[in-house]
Write a protein that holds these residues in place. Structure first.
Motif, PDB file in Angstrom:
ATOM      1  N   GLU A  66      -9.686  17.665 -14.217  1.00 50.40           N
ATOM      2  CA  GLU A  66      -8.946  16.546 -13.633  1.00 50.40           C
ATOM      3  C   GLU A  66      -9.455  16.220 -12.223  1.00 50.40           C
ATOM      4  N   LEU A  67      -9.721  17.257 -11.422  1.00 50.13           N
ATOM      5  CA  LEU A  67     -10.162  17.016 -10.052  1.00 50.13           C
ATOM      6  C   LEU A  67     -11.615  16.550  -9.993  1.00 50.13           C
ATOM      7  N   LEU A  68     -12.440  17.036 -10.884  1.00 51.05           N
ATOM      8  CA  LEU A  68     -13.812  16.522 -10.931  1.00 51.05           C
ATOM      9  C   LEU A  68     -13.820  15.041 -11.282  1.00 51.05           C
ATOM     10  N   HIS A  69     -12.971  14.650 -12.205  1.00 55.43           N
ATOM     11  CA  HIS A  69     -12.872  13.234 -12.548  1.00 55.43           C
ATOM     12  C   HIS A  69     -12.316  12.415 -11.386  1.00 55.43           C
ATOM     13  N   ALA A  70     -11.549  13.058 -10.516  1.00 54.19           N
ATOM     14  CA  ALA A  70     -10.951  12.348  -9.389  1.00 54.19           C
ATOM     15  C   ALA A  70     -11.894  12.235  -8.198  1.00 54.19           C
ATOM     16  N   GLY A  71     -13.064  12.863  -8.266  1.00 50.50           N
ATOM     17  CA  GLY A  71     -14.032  12.696  -7.182  1.00 50.50           C
ATOM     18  C   GLY A  71     -14.573  13.960  -6.565  1.00 50.50           C
ATOM     19  N   PHE A  72     -14.074  15.139  -6.984  1.00 48.38           N
ATOM     20  CA  PHE A  72     -14.665  16.375  -6.472  1.00 48.38           C
ATOM     21  C   PHE A  72     -16.122  16.460  -6.931  1.00 48.38           C
ATOM     22  N   GLU A  73     -16.947  17.026  -6.082  1.00 47.13           N
ATOM     23  CA  GLU A  73     -18.374  17.064  -6.371  1.00 47.13           C
ATOM     24  C   GLU A  73     -18.761  18.238  -7.256  1.00 47.13           C
ATOM     25  N   HIS A  74     -18.196  19.403  -6.989  1.00 47.91           N
ATOM     26  CA  HIS A  74     -18.570  20.603  -7.734  1.00 47.91           C
ATOM     27  C   HIS A  74     -17.402  21.574  -7.735  1.00 47.91           C
ATOM     28  N   ALA A  75     -17.299  22.380  -8.809  1.00 46.51           N
ATOM     29  CA  ALA A  75     -16.209  23.347  -8.928  1.00 46.51           C
ATOM     30  C   ALA A  75     -16.744  24.692  -9.393  1.00 46.51           C
ATOM     31  N   THR A  76     -16.097  25.751  -8.898  1.00 51.92           N
ATOM     32  CA  THR A  76     -16.268  27.091  -9.443  1.00 51.92           C
ATOM     33  C   THR A  76     -14.930  27.456 -10.069  1.00 51.92           C
ATOM     34  N   ALA A  77     -14.941  27.708 -11.359  1.00 47.40           N
ATOM     35  CA  ALA A  77     -13.706  27.996 -12.099  1.00 47.40           C
ATOM     36  C   ALA A  77     -13.707  29.460 -12.511  1.00 47.40           C
ATOM     37  N   VAL A  78     -12.670  30.193 -12.077  1.00 44.46           N
ATOM     38  CA  VAL A  78     -12.587  31.634 -12.319  1.00 44.46           C
ATOM     39  C   VAL A  78     -11.374  31.932 -13.186  1.00 44.46           C
ATOM     40  N   ASP A  79     -11.570  32.733 -14.223  1.00 47.86           N
ATOM     41  CA  ASP A  79     -10.441  33.178 -15.040  1.00 47.86           C
ATOM     42  C   ASP A  79     -10.745  34.553 -15.619  1.00 47.86           C
ATOM     43  N   ALA A  80      -9.681  35.335 -15.814  1.00 42.60           N
ATOM     44  CA  ALA A  80      -9.842  36.699 -16.316  1.00 42.60           C
ATOM     45  C   ALA A  80      -9.919  36.773 -17.831  1.00 42.60           C
ATOM     46  N   SER A  81      -9.668  35.659 -18.512  1.00 38.63           N
ATOM     47  CA  SER A  81      -9.691  35.635 -19.979  1.00 38.63           C
ATOM     48  C   SER A  81     -10.980  35.016 -20.481  1.00 38.63           C
ATOM     49  N   SER A  82     -11.732  35.763 -21.277  1.00 42.76           N
ATOM     50  CA  SER A  82     -12.977  35.231 -21.827  1.00 42.76           C
ATOM     51  C   SER A  82     -12.710  34.060 -22.767  1.00 42.76           C
ATOM     52  N   ALA A  83     -11.587  34.098 -23.484  1.00 45.30           N
ATOM     53  CA  ALA A  83     -11.245  33.004 -24.390  1.00 45.30           C
ATOM     54  C   ALA A  83     -10.982  31.719 -23.620  1.00 45.30           C
ATOM     55  N   TYR A  84     -10.318  31.824 -22.476  1.00 45.17           N
ATOM     56  CA  TYR A  84     -10.039  30.639 -21.674  1.00 45.17           C
ATOM     57  C   TYR A  84     -11.309  30.090 -21.046  1.00 45.17           C
ATOM     58  N   VAL A  85     -12.185  30.982 -20.587  1.00 43.80           N
ATOM     59  CA  VAL A  85     -13.454  30.536 -20.026  1.00 43.80           C
ATOM     60  C   VAL A  85     -14.271  29.804 -21.091  1.00 43.80           C
ATOM     61  N   ALA A  86     -14.278  30.312 -22.314  1.00 45.33           N
ATOM     62  CA  ALA A  86     -15.009  29.661 -23.400  1.00 45.33           C
ATOM     63  C   ALA A  86     -14.451  28.271 -23.689  1.00 45.33           C
ATOM     64  N   CYS A  87     -13.121  28.149 -23.734  1.00 45.33           N
ATOM     65  CA  CYS A  87     -12.502  26.836 -23.966  1.00 45.33           C
ATOM     66  C   CYS A  87     -12.764  25.900 -22.799  1.00 45.33           C
ATOM     67  N   GLY A  88     -12.753  26.443 -21.584  1.00 42.51           N
ATOM     68  CA  GLY A  88     -13.042  25.621 -20.416  1.00 42.51           C
ATOM     69  C   GLY A  88     -14.444  25.055 -20.451  1.00 42.51           C
ATOM     70  N   ARG A  89     -15.401  25.891 -20.811  1.00 46.00           N
ATOM     71  CA  ARG A  89     -16.782  25.411 -20.935  1.00 46.00           C
ATOM     72  C   ARG A  89     -16.876  24.309 -22.007  1.00 46.00           C
ATOM     73  N   GLU A  90     -16.173  24.532 -23.098  1.00 47.02           N
ATOM     74  CA  GLU A  90     -16.203  23.539 -24.181  1.00 47.02           C
ATOM     75  C   GLU A  90     -15.649  22.201 -23.717  1.00 47.02           C
ATOM     76  N   GLU A  91     -14.521  22.244 -23.008  1.00 47.07           N
ATOM     77  CA  GLU A  91     -13.900  21.004 -22.560  1.00 47.07           C
ATOM     78  C   GLU A  91     -14.750  20.307 -21.505  1.00 47.07           C
ATOM     79  N   ALA A  92     -15.321  21.084 -20.582  1.00 50.88           N
ATOM     80  CA  ALA A  92     -16.176  20.480 -19.558  1.00 50.88           C
ATOM     81  C   ALA A  92     -17.391  19.819 -20.193  1.00 50.88           C
ATOM     82  N   ALA A  93     -17.967  20.462 -21.205  1.00 46.15           N
ATOM     83  CA  ALA A  93     -19.120  19.868 -21.888  1.00 46.15           C
ATOM     84  C   ALA A  93     -18.725  18.597 -22.616  1.00 46.15           C
ATOM     85  N   ARG A  94     -17.571  18.633 -23.275  1.00 42.48           N
ATOM     86  CA  ARG A  94     -17.099  17.451 -24.011  1.00 42.48           C
ATOM     87  C   ARG A  94     -16.909  16.259 -23.082  1.00 42.48           C
ATOM     88  N   ARG A  95     -16.494  16.548 -21.833  1.00 43.97           N
ATOM     89  CA  ARG A  95     -16.239  15.475 -20.873  1.00 43.97           C
ATOM     90  C   ARG A  95     -17.432  15.220 -19.950  1.00 43.97           C
TER      91      ARG A  95
END
Length: 223
Positions: A66-95
């Motif tokens: 949401e924030l990247l779409h709003a104008g942020f230039e770059h993000a580092t996304a940290v999570d302790a769940s490998s499943a969530y990181v995998a879904c996050g990568r998938e969603e970022a790629a889709r968008r």
């Protein structure tokens, strides 16, 4: 970077591939949850064009995207769940945001020395998942050049009651994951002693959503 702490092991079991997939489907159908939407809007109001983001406990990457779409230039996304990181990568790629996000799996307290500073650091519904708020917030503050945004449970009897019930059910089922209602006054005191002042707040019946800016720092971007 991988996750090996006790906290991470517990988190991996709680935030499973099935739960991650369900949350991703819900996000695609209905958009961000209320606290995420409030935090996003408070941060966008600061006009953060071309800013960098460190999203702690990023989950499936809703706030990051949401924030990247709003104008942020770059993000580092940290999570302790490998499943969530995998879904996050998938969603970022889709968008078509994959090139703008670095995904890191692990416990932020362990990873802190290896992570970059950012203009904005966020913790959306993360403090309540961490047994001790002080090392978590300290790591966030150490990396925040200008702004910290967070959402956390309000210290109300009914919130504590619901969390106690949920934790009791997890215990009966053999789960080790717990949620916590940390003292808002203590967290605010830590933010203020580090030189941050509150510049925005939204609330729901159960949650507070706060944005703090570093006193004396330059604005994120000119209004």
């Amino acid at each position: 970077m991988s996750c090996c702490s006790t906290f991470c092991a517990t988190t991996q079991r709680q935030f499973s591939p099935r739960l991650a997939a369900r949350q991703l489907t819900r996000y695609r159908r209905k958009g961000p949850d209320p606290t995420t939407r409030m935090l996003r809007d408070l941060l966008i109001a600061l006009n953060p064009t071309n800013s960098t983001l460190l999203d702690i406990g990023a989950g499936i990457g809703v706030l990051t995207c949401e924030l990247l779409h709003a104008g942020f230039e770059h993000a580092t996304a940290v999570d302790a769940s490998s499943a969530y990181v995998a879904c996050g990568r998938e969603e970022a790629a889709r968008r078509r945001l994959a090139a703008s996000v670095d995904w890191v799996e692990g416990d932020i307290v362990d990873l802190a020395p290896r992570l970059p500073r950012a203009d904005v650091v966020t913790l959306d519904r993360v403090v309540c998942c961490y047994p001790a708020y002080e090392p978590l917030l300290t790591a966030a503050l150490d990396h925040a050049s200008h702004v910290v945004g967070l959402s956390y449970p309000r210290d109300r009897w009914y919130v504590r009651g619901v969390m106690a019930l949920e934790n009791g059910l997890r215990r009966l089922r053999g789960g080790a994951f717990r949620t916590f209602v940390h003292s808002p006054a203590s967290m605010i005191a830590l933010l203020e002693v580090r030189g941050f002042r509150r510049v925005g707040r939204r609330t729901t019946v159960a949650w507070s959503v706060d944005v703090y800016a570093k006193s004396g720092s330059s604005p994120i971007a000119a209004p």
